[in-house]
Design an enzyme around this catalytic site. Structure first.
Site, PDB file in Angstrom:
ATOM      1  N   PHE A   1     -11.546  -8.192  13.478  1.00 47.85           N
ATOM      2  CA  PHE A   1     -10.450  -8.575  12.598  1.00 47.85           C
ATOM      3  C   PHE A   1     -10.129  -7.439  11.621  1.00 47.85           C
ATOM      4  O   PHE A   1     -11.012  -6.901  10.963  1.00 47.85           O
ATOM      5  CB  PHE A   1     -10.821  -9.844  11.822  1.00 47.85           C
ATOM      6  CG  PHE A   1      -9.734 -10.266  10.869  1.00 47.85           C
ATOM      7  CD1 PHE A   1      -8.465 -10.601  11.338  1.00 47.85           C
ATOM      8  CD2 PHE A   1      -9.965 -10.315   9.505  1.00 47.85           C
ATOM      9  CE1 PHE A   1      -7.457 -10.965  10.459  1.00 47.85           C
ATOM     10  CE2 PHE A   1      -8.964 -10.689   8.633  1.00 47.85           C
ATOM     11  CZ  PHE A   1      -7.707 -11.020   9.106  1.00 47.85           C
ATOM     12  N   GLN A   2      -8.871  -7.066  11.556  1.00 44.05           N
ATOM     13  CA  GLN A   2      -8.377  -5.994  10.685  1.00 44.05           C
ATOM     14  C   GLN A   2      -9.052  -4.662  10.957  1.00 44.05           C
ATOM     15  O   GLN A   2      -9.261  -3.854  10.054  1.00 44.05           O
ATOM     16  CB  GLN A   2      -8.496  -6.393   9.217  1.00 44.05           C
ATOM     17  CG  GLN A   2      -7.593  -7.587   8.908  1.00 44.05           C
ATOM     18  CD  GLN A   2      -7.338  -7.768   7.431  1.00 44.05           C
ATOM     19  OE1 GLN A   2      -8.212  -7.542   6.614  1.00 44.05           O
ATOM     20  NE2 GLN A   2      -6.130  -8.210   7.104  1.00 44.05           N
TER      21      GLN A   2
ATOM     22  N   MET B   1      24.324   9.297   2.669  1.00 37.52           N
ATOM     23  CA  MET B   1      24.017  10.512   3.411  1.00 37.52           C
ATOM     24  C   MET B   1      24.186  10.295   4.918  1.00 37.52           C
ATOM     25  O   MET B   1      24.644  11.185   5.630  1.00 37.52           O
ATOM     26  CB  MET B   1      22.596  10.973   3.082  1.00 37.52           C
ATOM     27  CG  MET B   1      22.280  12.367   3.583  1.00 37.52           C
ATOM     28  SD  MET B   1      23.450  13.602   2.964  1.00 37.52           S
ATOM     29  CE  MET B   1      22.582  14.249   1.545  1.00 37.52           C
TER      30      MET B   1
ATOM     31  N   LYS C   1     -17.679  -1.587   5.727  1.00 38.68           N
ATOM     32  CA  LYS C   1     -18.113  -2.541   4.718  1.00 38.68           C
ATOM     33  C   LYS C   1     -19.638  -2.559   4.554  1.00 38.68           C
ATOM     34  O   LYS C   1     -20.146  -2.674   3.436  1.00 38.68           O
ATOM     35  CB  LYS C   1     -17.611  -3.938   5.096  1.00 38.68           C
ATOM     36  CG  LYS C   1     -17.710  -4.909   3.939  1.00 38.68           C
ATOM     37  CD  LYS C   1     -16.962  -6.190   4.212  1.00 38.68           C
ATOM     38  CE  LYS C   1     -17.113  -7.138   3.018  1.00 38.68           C
ATOM     39  NZ  LYS C   1     -16.408  -8.400   3.225  1.00 38.68           N
TER      40      LYS C   1
ATOM     41  N   GLU D   1       0.810  -1.223   0.000  1.00 44.50           N
ATOM     42  CA  GLU D   1       0.000   0.000   0.000  1.00 44.50           C
ATOM     43  C   GLU D   1       0.842   1.270   0.000  1.00 44.50           C
ATOM     44  O   GLU D   1       0.421   2.304  -0.505  1.00 44.50           O
ATOM     45  CB  GLU D   1      -0.970   0.001   1.182  1.00 44.50           C
ATOM     46  CG  GLU D   1      -2.099  -1.021   1.071  1.00 44.50           C
ATOM     47  CD  GLU D   1      -1.719  -2.398   1.594  1.00 44.50           C
ATOM     48  OE1 GLU D   1      -0.527  -2.630   1.907  1.00 44.50           O
ATOM     49  OE2 GLU D   1      -2.620  -3.258   1.686  1.00 44.50           O
TER      50      GLU D   1
END
Ligand SMILES: Cc1ncc(C[n+]2csc(CCOP(=O)(O)OP(=O)(O)O)c2C)c(N)n1
Ligand SMILES: [Mg+2]
Lengths: 598, 190
Positions: free
Chosen positions: A125-126, A492, A175, A63
């Site tokens: 869940f999630q 760097m 959802k 993502e």
């Protein structure tokens, strides 16, 4: 009567599920590309995407990649970038690009799935508190609990992301709301009453600015990413203003390309790794015109020594940017494009430019320029990183080229040695400094400009943070070029360890490195390795020629450092120049007190 | 040049603050929607600003507007930043620094009031003394039995502070304060 009938019919046609509304709202907001990754909480939306062709969904591999791709897409087109991710880990993976977009003012619309409303708060869940987590890294965010508000919320999200100072927004959609049926409302122009960014500058202030500029003998224009965000018209007006006034111009990392690097008034980039002439001119100027930049700490150096004798004009769309770090004598709040339009008009009408008066200033600048602060020592056996960028620049001249970068020395060398003549051609993570930005950003740019030459100037460490998007590039036949300045170090980090920590190189050397050529092949792309300066031009030509994603492993001098540099806490007139940067000078450039503060 | 010869500070240069901090009262008009208070508070904690008092309630139900009153402390420069940062929040309609406004209106400070409920338990002389003092402070008794009082007191914060301090030795049990409600004097709205 029949009217009522039509209304009813129209209402019926506008009745749809939340998932259908999402797709409809995207279409109505002009979206044609969407970067995303599926999961349980967005399956209804994915089902709708499956059944249409108007919007192309680009399946990333992580993502974070979707977010940076959408940022690259946005920055190179001026349109909002759009991403779609699932709940929980999908949303948390989006946090880095959201903050990146916030700091660089990139319009990014992120749609997230959420667990069903009835389960919110139950550690389902999630589940995660997406609006809570993303509140500080978005311009605004929403949790939509009523399907009848979904369409209006998405329209508002686009409006807020793209207007005023652009930025990222999140719309979190449970959802059950995606399944629920409701009435779709088309985009309308009645935004909420509390949100009106000011775009038109105060004419009196602009007049005062023009008067001040007309009297300047040592002026400088310092422009930033705001000019690019304002649109191509603003860059055009900036060029006109420079031409009219004869003023020298420098720019921040984010503003490169607004004024052409080939223009005669160009001083190069300013700031920590900016040119000597740009920083000295900033320090010694009598009038500074800051246009769409924000006096970031990488730009100003030590604040109490920043341009001590100048009057400062500051144009910005965000009132909170004004007087934040540096006090403005003439603050002008408004869209850069609109303000420049007024400024150019007023200058034309009221000022008889005496460009001769600026002669001594230009002569002084020429003396600074003669220090040749970007010089480096060529080497016949090893590729110097600066040389690699210069050759890359030469090879891409006249082509439709877009450059993205990762973060580190290579990013600064790219900014110094690759020259941009147009806006929207340079995509880099400035404010947040996100390693792993460049590869997915290049992908996003390539999706928007399929026929262009899109190159990610990368570091060996950064590129490994989002290398998996090579797979995405192969899938969508996006022939991005990953040009790695491979120095085997987090260069760097090492440079700062040399400056600040007695050359103790703690964990900045990468002892195991993938074989980038084989890696490219493993992904189904093309791999090239180049180790000798003499082979570089041919290898670059091959990279440009290949119509596939390419990883170019450019082996460069491992210990080269990036100069010039304003060392920690120094002022603009205390730069460390390449010819002075002996090992000893580097080791002593920052004292003990500075070390504590960095 | 010769930077190596001139040791100084850091890239994150932390400038010495020369301005003096002041206490100001801000009025913030916001859309009454979920999360709006979290946005305001998150801004203060995220940017390191102080909150000395916070009061919030819906004020115009039909328009879904709430008014947040925040007492904060900072230098004039920081206070200006706070105002601008608050104005960036999308559901914020407007921010007025009441302290600055009152100066502009030629007044010393805005009107500020706080309400407190103060529970005091005790017997004998302490109980009589508590009641007598409450009367002097114009606090009213809103609940009582033979062993306790609950006083309601309204006034400036300093008056409430004082009342609480006096009640301490007389059997103070608990306190609930609303935080400051404030507006400017005169006919104009915020
Ligand atoms: C996500 C993230 N983690 C850590 C850092 C700190 N950091 C800045 S530059 C850098 C090293 C980059 O190395 P490389 O990509 O090889 O570039 P080089 O400097 O060698 O050109 C690191 C670790 C960062 N900017 N971003
Ligand atoms: Mg490296």
């Amino acid at each position: 009567m029949s009217n009522g009938h039509n209304d009813q019919r129209e209402m019926q046609s506008r009745e749809m599920t939340g998932a259908e509304m999402v797709v409809q709202a995207l279409k109505d907001n002009g979206v044609v590309h969407l970067f995303g990754y599926p999961g349980g909480a967005v399956l209804p939306i994915y089902d709708e995407l499956f059944q249409q062709d108007a919007i192309q969904h680009i399946l990333v591999r992580h993502e974070q990649g979707a977010g940076h791709a959408a940022e690259g897409y946005a920055r190179s087109t001026g349109k909002p970038g759009v991403m779609l991710v699932t709940s929980g880990p999908g949303a948390t993976n989006a946090v880095t690009p959201l903050q990146d977009a916030l700091m660089d003012s990139i319009p990014l619309v992120c749609l997230t799935g959420q667990v069903p409303t009835a389960l919110i708060g139950s550690d389902a869940f999630q589940e995660c508190d997406t609006v809570g987590i993303t509140r500080p890294c978005t311009k605004h965010n929403w949790l939509v609990k009523d399907v009848n508000e979904l369409a209006a919320t998405i329209h508002e999200a686009f409006h807020i992301a793209t207007t005023g100072r652009p930025g990222p927004v999140v719309v979190d959609i449970p959802k059950d709301v995606q399944f629920a049926r409701g009435i779709y409302t088309p985009p309308q122009t009645a935004p909420r009453t509390s949100y009106h960014p000011r775009v038109q500058g105060d004419l009196e202030k602009i007049k005062a600015a023009v008067e001040l500029m007309a009297t300047a003998r040592k002026p400088i224009i310092y422009s930033g990413g705001g000019v690019i965000n304002s649109g191509p018209q603003a860059s055009q007006l900036l060029r006109e203003l420079v031409e009219l006034t004869g003023f020298p111009i420098t720019s921040t990392l984010m503003g490169l390309g607004a004024y052409p690097a080939s223009g005669k008034n160009w001083l190069g980039m300013l700031g920590m790794h900016g040119t000597y002439e740009a920083n000295m001119a900033m320090h010694d100027c009598d009038v500074m015109v800051c246009i769409g930049a924000r006096f970031d700490d990488r730009i100003t150096g030590r604040l109490n020594a920043f341009s001590p004798n100048s009057k400062k004009i500051h144009i910005d769309i965000d009132p909170s940017s004004i007087n934040k770090n540096v006090r403005a004598d003439v603050p002008i709040i408004g869209d850069v494009g609109r303000v420049l339009e007024d400024m150019v008009r007023l200058w034309r009408a009221s000022v008889k430019a005496d460009k001769k008066a600026l002669h001594p200033w230009w002569e002084q600048i020429a003396r600074w320029r003669a220090r040749d602060s970007l010089a480096y020592r060529m080497n016949d056996d090893v590729i110097m990183p600066q040389y690699a960028i210069q050759r890359l620049f030469e090879a891409t001249k006249g082509k439709d080229t877009y450059i993205t970068t990762e973060v580190g020395q290579h990013q600064m060398w790219a900014a110094q040695h690759f020259h941009f003549d147009q806006p929207n051609r340079w995509m880099t993570s400035g404010g947040l400094g996100t390693m792993g930005y460049g590869l997915p950003a290049a992908l996003g740019v390539q999706i928007a400009h399929p026929d262009a030459l899109v190159i990610d100037i990368a570091g060996d460490a950064s590129v490994q943070m989002t290398i998996q998007e090579m797979s995405c590039a192969v899938q969508y036949e996006a022939p991005i070029k990953i040009f790695i300045l491979n120095n085997q170090y987090m260069g760097m980090v090492r440079q700062w360890q040399q400056l600040l920590h007695g050359n103790r190189l703690s964990h900045s050397y990468t002892e195991a490195m993938p074989d980038f050529v084989m890696l490219a092949k493993a992904y189904g792309g093309h791999g090239i390795r180049c180790e000798k300066p003499g082979d570089l031009d041919d290898a670059i030509a091959e990279m440009i020629e290949v119509k596939k994603p390419v990883i170019f492993d450019c082996r460069v001098a491992a210990l080269a450092n990036c100069f010039p540099m304003i060392p920690s806490g120094k002022a603009h007139n205390e730069m460390l120049l390449p010819d002075e940067a002996t090992d000893e000078a580097v080791a002593n450039a920052i004292d003990a007190r500075g070390r504590e503060l960095v | 040049m010769n930077a190596q010869l001139q040791p100084t500070g850091s890239a994150y240069f932390i400038a010495k603050e020369t301005e003096k901090p002041e206490t100001h009262t801000l009025s913030i008009l916001v859309d009454n929607e979920p999360g709006v208070l979290a946005r305001v508070i998150g801004l203060f904690s995220g940017r390191g600003y102080n909150i000395e008092s916070l009061t919030v309630s819906e004020t115009e139900h039909e328009k879904h507007l709430s008014r947040i009153t925040i007492v904060t402390r900072g230098t004039p420069h920081v206070l200006e930043q706070i105002k601008h940062q608050l104005e960036r929040i999308v559901p914020v309609h407007g921010v007025v620094d009441l302290t600055v406004r009152s100066k502009e209106l030629g007044q010393e400070r805005p009107l500020e009031r706080e309400l407190a409920l103060v529970k005091v338990a005790g017997k004998g002389d302490d109980r009589v003394e508590a009641l007598r003092l409450a009367d002097a402070f114009r606090a009213s008794v809103i609940d009582a039995n033979t062993e306790h009082f609950i006083f309601e007191i309204t006034g400036k914060g300093s008056k409430v502070d004082q009342f609480i301090a006096i009640m301490k030795p007389l059997g103070l049990v608990e306190i609930c304060r609303t935080g400051v409600a404030a507006m400017n004097r005169g006919p104009q709205g915020m």
